[in-house]
Design an enzyme around this catalytic site. Structure first.
Site, PDB file in Angstrom:
ATOM      1  N   CYS A 121     -64.915   3.922 -60.717  1.00 50.70           N
ATOM      2  CA  CYS A 121     -66.232   3.934 -61.361  1.00 50.70           C
ATOM      3  C   CYS A 121     -66.834   2.542 -61.539  1.00 50.70           C
ATOM      4  CB  CYS A 121     -66.154   4.651 -62.702  1.00 50.70           C
ATOM      5  SG  CYS A 121     -65.578   6.354 -62.582  1.00 50.70           S
ATOM      6  N   HIS A 254     -72.454   2.593 -66.541  1.00 51.01           N
ATOM      7  CA  HIS A 254     -71.833   3.679 -65.793  1.00 51.01           C
ATOM      8  C   HIS A 254     -72.045   4.970 -66.573  1.00 51.01           C
ATOM      9  CE1 HIS A 254     -69.066   6.336 -63.910  1.00 51.01           C
ATOM     10  NE2 HIS A 254     -68.129   6.226 -64.820  1.00 51.01           N
ATOM     11  N   ASN A 284     -70.783  12.536 -64.144  1.00 48.41           N
ATOM     12  CA  ASN A 284     -70.136  11.285 -63.741  1.00 48.41           C
ATOM     13  C   ASN A 284     -69.994  11.280 -62.216  1.00 48.41           C
ATOM     14  OD1 ASN A 284     -68.393   9.163 -63.193  1.00 48.41           O
ATOM     15  ND2 ASN A 284     -67.033   9.583 -64.913  1.00 48.41           N
TER      16      ASN A 284
END
Length: 327
Positions: A121, A254, A284
């Site tokens: 990520c 993020h 996500n």
């Protein structure tokens, strides 16, 4: 003597697969497997309402291609002008060659350097940091940086704690050499001791999958680490640039979990009205989440020329980092 060039963001683009699943859609799919959850449970804990899943025939490089073409169009740059392509991904099309090389072929942009970066990520932050360094050194002048993922293919749909979190997508930016400052500072970190709390502990050996090839996560451990490390990284890039949080116009974190984003903003004393939030719309998307949010903010007019934008990410590895941009 002429000073070293700066890397400046000149275009953004994004791609979300056509298949869009609401929480209720996912609840019904999971119920068929005997897994219980609810829209309220998902929203309360994550802030996620929708996610996109790639079609069976779609690859990570397919999503990357659409995002890349839109970013190139936005920048007014031809694919033939690219001398660097970096793709941040944890879900490559194949073991090798890199997804970046496959994307380069689809763009018809052969000749320049092309490679993948794998920091889960935090991958997009790692990738733009590398591109920034290469542009500053003179090794490249026009770079395409893409975060692209098909994370739905790593999910264990018997684990409601993880399968509701992730989605597929791609975001891209064009960076070009400029006399005007663009990327003001970056910082990258990792601590491999924390690898077990977020990983896919499998591999291909002898043509067969060895180990567990689906995502596993200790959510509480990730949350505790993430908030503190994101705060640390944000303050590092601000210190490097000689600025404070008062100088930040927008935070683009993020997009993992709304609670993590809220806690990070609170630590930085930034109101949520200064945070670009897209996690509710696509979940996500790992390395794709920051460029997706960047593109959304630029296209709806919130992110404007001259503003300072703080990017930050944290992911499996354990990795974390931040970048400070002036648009």
């Amino acid at each position: 003597m002429r000073s070293a060039p700066h890397a400046r963001l000149t275009g953004t683009g994004s791609c979300l697969p056509e298949q869009r699943l609401s929480n209720q859609d996912l609840v019904e799919r999971l119920a068929a497997r005997g897994v219980e959850t609810s829209d309220d449970w998902i929203v309360e804990r994550t802030g996620i309402r929708f996610r996109h899943f790639a079609a069976e025939s779609q690859t990570t490089s397919d999503l990357a291609l659409t995002a890349a073409q839109r970013a190139l169009d936005d920048a007014g740059v031809a694919a033939s002008d690219l001398d660097l392509i970096i793709v941040a991904t944890s879900t490559p099309d194949m073991v090798f060659p890199s997804t970046a090389c496959l994307l380069q072929a689809k763009l018809g942009a052969s000749g320049g350097a092309a490679f993948d970066v794998q920091a889960v990520c935090t991958g997009f932050i790692y990738a733009i940091s590398v591109a920034d360094a290469m542009i500053r050194s003179g090794a490249a002048r026009t770079a395409l940086v893409v975060g692209a993922e098909t994370f739905s293919r790593l999910l264990d749909f018997d684990d409601r704690g993880t399968c509701v979190l992730f989605g597929d997508g791609a975001g891209a930016v064009v960076l070009q050499a400029s006399d005007t400052p663009g990327i003001l500072s970056t910082t990258l970190h990792a601590d491999g001791q924390h690898a077990p709390i977020l990983c896919v502990p499998g591999q291909v050996r002898g043509g067969a999958v060895q180990g567990h090839a689906l995502l596993t996560m200790d959510g509480q451990a990730v949350f505790k680490l993430a908030v503190n490390l994101l705060d640390q990284a944000a303050r590092e890039v601000l210190d490097q640039a000689g600025l404070t949080t008062a100088d930040v116009d927008w935070l683009v974190p993020h997009q993992a979990n709304i609670r993590i984003m809220q806690s990070t903003a609170r630590k930085l004393r930034l109101g949520m009205d200064k945070v670009i939030v897209t996690v509710d719309q696509h979940g996500n998307t790992s390395a794709a989440s920051i460029p997706l949010a960047l593109d959304a903010g630029r296209r709806d007019g919130r992110l404007k020329a001259g503003q300072r934008v703080l990017l930050e990410g944290v992911g499996g590895g354990f990795t974390w980092g931040a970048a400070l941009l002036q648009l």
